[in-house]
Design a protein around this motif. Structure first.
Motif, PDB file in Angstrom:
ATOM      1  N   GLY A  18       0.716  -0.851   0.020  1.00 36.77           N
ATOM      2  CA  GLY A  18       0.624  -0.499   0.056  1.00 36.77           C
ATOM      3  C   GLY A  18       0.809   1.685  -0.310  1.00 36.77           C
ATOM      4  O   GLY A  18       0.673   2.461  -0.717  1.00 36.77           O
ATOM      5  N   TYR A  19       2.047   0.653   0.555  1.00 40.29           N
ATOM      6  CA  TYR A  19       2.992   2.563   0.798  1.00 40.29           C
ATOM      7  C   TYR A  19       3.799   2.736  -0.264  1.00 40.29           C
ATOM      8  O   TYR A  19       3.201   3.812  -0.864  1.00 40.29           O
ATOM      9  CB  TYR A  19       3.956   2.185   1.692  1.00 40.29           C
ATOM     10  CG  TYR A  19       4.780   3.485   1.998  1.00 40.29           C
ATOM     11  CD1 TYR A  19       4.843   4.216   2.231  1.00 40.29           C
ATOM     12  CD2 TYR A  19       5.824   3.047   1.227  1.00 40.29           C
ATOM     13  CE1 TYR A  19       5.236   5.288   2.350  1.00 40.29           C
ATOM     14  CE2 TYR A  19       7.131   4.274   1.336  1.00 40.29           C
ATOM     15  CZ  TYR A  19       6.906   5.342   1.965  1.00 40.29           C
ATOM     16  OH  TYR A  19       7.889   6.464   1.958  1.00 40.29           O
ATOM     17  N   LEU A  20       4.101   1.675  -1.470  1.00 40.17           N
ATOM     18  CA  LEU A  20       4.316   1.670  -2.150  1.00 40.17           C
ATOM     19  C   LEU A  20       3.061   2.382  -3.486  1.00 40.17           C
ATOM     20  O   LEU A  20       3.771   3.034  -4.421  1.00 40.17           O
ATOM     21  CB  LEU A  20       4.854   0.273  -2.943  1.00 40.17           C
ATOM     22  CG  LEU A  20       6.148  -0.143  -1.874  1.00 40.17           C
ATOM     23  CD1 LEU A  20       6.286  -1.493  -2.696  1.00 40.17           C
ATOM     24  CD2 LEU A  20       7.547   0.902  -2.505  1.00 40.17           C
ATOM     25  N   GLU A  33      -9.214   7.246  -0.451  1.00 38.70           N
ATOM     26  CA  GLU A  33     -10.618   7.214   0.167  1.00 38.70           C
ATOM     27  C   GLU A  33     -11.066   5.834   0.336  1.00 38.70           C
ATOM     28  O   GLU A  33     -12.354   5.686   0.327  1.00 38.70           O
ATOM     29  CB  GLU A  33     -10.894   8.490   0.015  1.00 38.70           C
ATOM     30  CG  GLU A  33     -12.629   9.210   0.303  1.00 38.70           C
ATOM     31  CD  GLU A  33     -12.723  10.639  -0.604  1.00 38.70           C
ATOM     32  OE1 GLU A  33     -13.774  10.371  -0.581  1.00 38.70           O
ATOM     33  OE2 GLU A  33     -11.790  11.264  -1.039  1.00 38.70           O
ATOM     34  N   VAL A  34     -10.971   5.556  -1.057  1.00 41.40           N
ATOM     35  CA  VAL A  34     -11.676   4.690  -2.558  1.00 41.40           C
ATOM     36  C   VAL A  34     -11.515   3.150  -1.654  1.00 41.40           C
ATOM     37  O   VAL A  34     -12.964   2.740  -1.241  1.00 41.40           O
ATOM     38  CB  VAL A  34     -11.918   3.932  -3.860  1.00 41.40           C
ATOM     39  CG1 VAL A  34     -11.906   2.931  -4.218  1.00 41.40           C
ATOM     40  CG2 VAL A  34     -11.755   5.276  -4.303  1.00 41.40           C
ATOM     41  N   LEU A  35     -10.479   2.740  -1.310  1.00 42.39           N
ATOM     42  CA  LEU A  35     -10.687   1.644  -0.900  1.00 42.39           C
ATOM     43  C   LEU A  35     -11.008   1.380   0.360  1.00 42.39           C
ATOM     44  O   LEU A  35     -11.299   1.015   1.608  1.00 42.39           O
ATOM     45  CB  LEU A  35      -8.452   1.564  -0.377  1.00 42.39           C
ATOM     46  CG  LEU A  35      -7.655   0.597  -1.319  1.00 42.39           C
ATOM     47  CD1 LEU A  35      -6.173   0.396  -1.241  1.00 42.39           C
ATOM     48  CD2 LEU A  35      -8.944  -0.311  -2.125  1.00 42.39           C
ATOM     49  N   THR A  36     -11.442   2.725   1.792  1.00 38.21           N
ATOM     50  CA  THR A  36     -11.176   3.187   2.994  1.00 38.21           C
ATOM     51  C   THR A  36     -13.207   2.536   2.499  1.00 38.21           C
ATOM     52  O   THR A  36     -14.171   2.172   3.518  1.00 38.21           O
ATOM     53  CB  THR A  36     -11.564   4.290   3.491  1.00 38.21           C
ATOM     54  OG1 THR A  36      -9.933   4.204   3.606  1.00 38.21           O
ATOM     55  CG2 THR A  36     -11.911   4.640   4.781  1.00 38.21           C
ATOM     56  N   LYS A  37     -13.926   3.440   1.527  1.00 36.18           N
ATOM     57  CA  LYS A  37     -14.997   3.616   1.616  1.00 36.18           C
ATOM     58  C   LYS A  37     -15.562   2.396   0.936  1.00 36.18           C
ATOM     59  O   LYS A  37     -16.764   1.579   1.482  1.00 36.18           O
ATOM     60  CB  LYS A  37     -16.073   4.167   0.449  1.00 36.18           C
ATOM     61  CG  LYS A  37     -15.582   5.933   0.756  1.00 36.18           C
ATOM     62  CD  LYS A  37     -16.394   7.331  -0.053  1.00 36.18           C
ATOM     63  CE  LYS A  37     -16.497   8.612   0.731  1.00 36.18           C
ATOM     64  NZ  LYS A  37     -16.714   9.190  -0.525  1.00 36.18           N
ATOM     65  N   PHE A 206      -4.342   1.151   4.187  1.00 31.12           N
ATOM     66  CA  PHE A 206      -3.972   2.130   5.974  1.00 31.12           C
ATOM     67  C   PHE A 206      -1.586   2.424   5.177  1.00 31.12           C
ATOM     68  O   PHE A 206      -0.894   3.349   5.868  1.00 31.12           O
ATOM     69  CB  PHE A 206      -3.019   1.306   6.980  1.00 31.12           C
ATOM     70  CG  PHE A 206      -2.351   1.528   8.208  1.00 31.12           C
ATOM     71  CD1 PHE A 206      -3.176   2.010   9.222  1.00 31.12           C
ATOM     72  CD2 PHE A 206      -1.618   1.064   8.577  1.00 31.12           C
ATOM     73  CE1 PHE A 206      -2.382   2.253  10.826  1.00 31.12           C
ATOM     74  CE2 PHE A 206      -0.589   1.245   9.861  1.00 31.12           C
ATOM     75  CZ  PHE A 206      -1.372   1.972  10.579  1.00 31.12           C
ATOM     76  N   GLY A 207      -1.163   1.122   5.047  1.00 28.35           N
ATOM     77  CA  GLY A 207      -0.135   2.069   3.994  1.00 28.35           C
ATOM     78  C   GLY A 207       0.026   2.521   2.913  1.00 28.35           C
ATOM     79  O   GLY A 207       1.121   3.243   3.158  1.00 28.35           O
ATOM     80  N   ILE A 208      -1.335   3.258   2.012  1.00 29.39           N
ATOM     81  CA  ILE A 208      -1.565   5.382   1.560  1.00 29.39           C
ATOM     82  C   ILE A 208      -0.773   5.592   2.361  1.00 29.39           C
ATOM     83  O   ILE A 208      -0.297   6.722   2.873  1.00 29.39           O
ATOM     84  CB  ILE A 208      -2.352   4.573   0.692  1.00 29.39           C
ATOM     85  CG1 ILE A 208      -2.245   3.396  -0.557  1.00 29.39           C
ATOM     86  CG2 ILE A 208      -2.374   6.009  -0.136  1.00 29.39           C
ATOM     87  CD1 ILE A 208      -3.341   3.685  -1.591  1.00 29.39           C
ATOM     88  N   SER A 209      -2.088   5.817   3.352  1.00 27.89           N
ATOM     89  CA  SER A 209      -2.060   6.890   4.718  1.00 27.89           C
ATOM     90  C   SER A 209      -0.281   7.399   5.147  1.00 27.89           C
ATOM     91  O   SER A 209      -0.007   8.229   5.473  1.00 27.89           O
ATOM     92  CB  SER A 209      -2.435   6.223   5.493  1.00 27.89           C
ATOM     93  OG  SER A 209      -2.045   5.645   6.276  1.00 27.89           O
ATOM     94  N   ARG A 285      -3.775   6.090  12.865  1.00 23.73           N
ATOM     95  CA  ARG A 285      -3.181   5.612  12.214  1.00 23.73           C
ATOM     96  C   ARG A 285      -1.593   5.604  13.397  1.00 23.73           C
ATOM     97  O   ARG A 285      -0.876   4.575  13.625  1.00 23.73           O
ATOM     98  CB  ARG A 285      -2.246   6.309  10.619  1.00 23.73           C
ATOM     99  CG  ARG A 285      -1.842   5.712  10.188  1.00 23.73           C
ATOM    100  CD  ARG A 285      -0.872   7.822   9.236  1.00 23.73           C
ATOM    101  NE  ARG A 285      -0.151   8.138  10.438  1.00 23.73           N
ATOM    102  CZ  ARG A 285       0.473   9.422  10.147  1.00 23.73           C
ATOM    103  NH1 ARG A 285      -0.269   9.330   8.938  1.00 23.73           N
ATOM    104  NH2 ARG A 285       0.657  10.022  11.138  1.00 23.73           N
ATOM    105  N   ASP A 286      -1.321   5.980  14.003  1.00 24.52           N
ATOM    106  CA  ASP A 286      -0.254   5.800  14.873  1.00 24.52           C
ATOM    107  C   ASP A 286      -0.135   5.422  15.310  1.00 24.52           C
ATOM    108  O   ASP A 286       0.276   4.024  16.225  1.00 24.52           O
ATOM    109  CB  ASP A 286       0.465   8.174  15.685  1.00 24.52           C
ATOM    110  CG  ASP A 286       0.517   8.589  14.140  1.00 24.52           C
ATOM    111  OD1 ASP A 286       0.736   8.230  12.822  1.00 24.52           O
ATOM    112  OD2 ASP A 286       0.669   9.684  14.831  1.00 24.52           O
TER     113      ASP A 286
END
Length: 307
Positions: A18-20, A33-37, A206-209, A285-286
């Protein structure tokens, strides 16, 4: 300790992907946002339905459930009390209380239960407790606190949980299980397939965030993060051990079971809830990130002392 390492390795890899994806912008500006929804409105309700529809609800009523409930209430209660005194607000205090007490019983708890405790069903009581009681109560509070001033008539407020997709999925699953209904495969299979997207979607979001974010434990929410992590990583397992050994007289494998499940880190889906309601996102997140890292040595110590 293979179970601990395996569970954390799987989570770390998916978060890293997700981070990458976030760094490369492969999912666009609104990918998180799309993944969260997707997780909140579709995949997670489907996962909860299939999990609870197949669960043995009799596992809920046990001394281990009482230890789980009381240790959860203790950790969350301390955070709520401090939040009320410090004036952190209902939304942030609710998210912080969840981060202090809501354990990752699903995607991390199950592999750890298999490899460390030897039985995946041992996480069922805490999983059902969180799905049936803790989640609906917390999301109802977030629903109501998110409405500025106008809360509507009492009957409408009482029906708030029934408008929440997470609560609806859980309620439907419990109803099916309690009624002893066997859902036909043509119905259950597609729901199961959709539910399987939940954990990956949550972890990828979570990784994107994490892209472009500062080190955890800094910023205006640092005190909330430190408190929630201390309660989750140390406070909750300590209370669980004291209650299990001193009050309920649990010994051996039973004592290990309840302390290990209480020592699990905060669940990643708490970040989904925070993002959905637009409150305490950095706090969630933290807290999830730091408690996940700290839970490795905590679980190793618990398994060594009680195993």
């Amino acid at each position: 300790m293979q179970g601990v390492l395996t569970g954390f390795a799987v989570i770390a890899v998916v978060i890293g992907v997700g981070y990458l994806l976030g760094r490369g912008g492969h999912l666009g500006e609104h990918g998180r946002e799309v993944l969260t929804k997707l997780a909140f409105h579709v995949a997670s309700p489907a996962l909860l339905f299939t999990t609870l529809a197949r669960a043995d609800l009799s596992t809920v009523f046990s001394s281990r459930l009482l230890v789980t409930a009381l240790s959860t209430a203790a950790a969350a209660g301390v955070f709520v009390a401090v939040g009320a005194v410090r004036g952190w607000g209902v939304g942030r205090t609710t998210i912080g209380a969840l981060c202090s007490s809501y354990v990752n019983a699903g995607n991390l708890g199950i592999p750890i239960a298999v490899y460390v405790l030897g039985d995946a069903s041992l996480v069922a009581p805490v999983l059902l407790f969180q799905l049936l009681l803790l989640t609906p109560v917390a999301l109802t509070i977030l629903d109501l606190s998110g409405r500025d001033g106008e809360k509507g008539p009492l009957w409408q407020r009482l029906l708030t949980p029934l408008r929440n997709p997470i609560a609806l999925g859980s309620l439907a699953g419990v109803t099916v299980s309690a009624a002893g209904v066997r859902v036909p495969a043509p119905v259950m299979d597609p729901v199961t397939l959709i539910g399987n997207m939940s954990v990956p979607a949550v972890l990828l979001a979570f990784g994107i965030s994490l892209c472009g974010s500062t080190m955890p434990g800094r910023g205006p929410d640092r005190h909330l993060v430190l408190l929630s992590v201390a309660l989750k990583s140390v406070g909750q397992p300590a209370v669980a051990w004291a209650l299990a050994a001193g009050v309920f007289g649990l010994r051996g494998a039973q004592l290990l079971d309840v302390v290990v499940t209480s020592a699990l880190p905060a669940a990643q889906n708490l970040f989904t809830y925070a993002s959905r309601y637009g409150v305490g996102e950095r706090l969630a997140r933290d807290s999830v990130l730091v408690s996940t890292v700290l839970s490795v040595p905590v679980l190793v110590v618990v398994a060594t002392l009680l195993g």
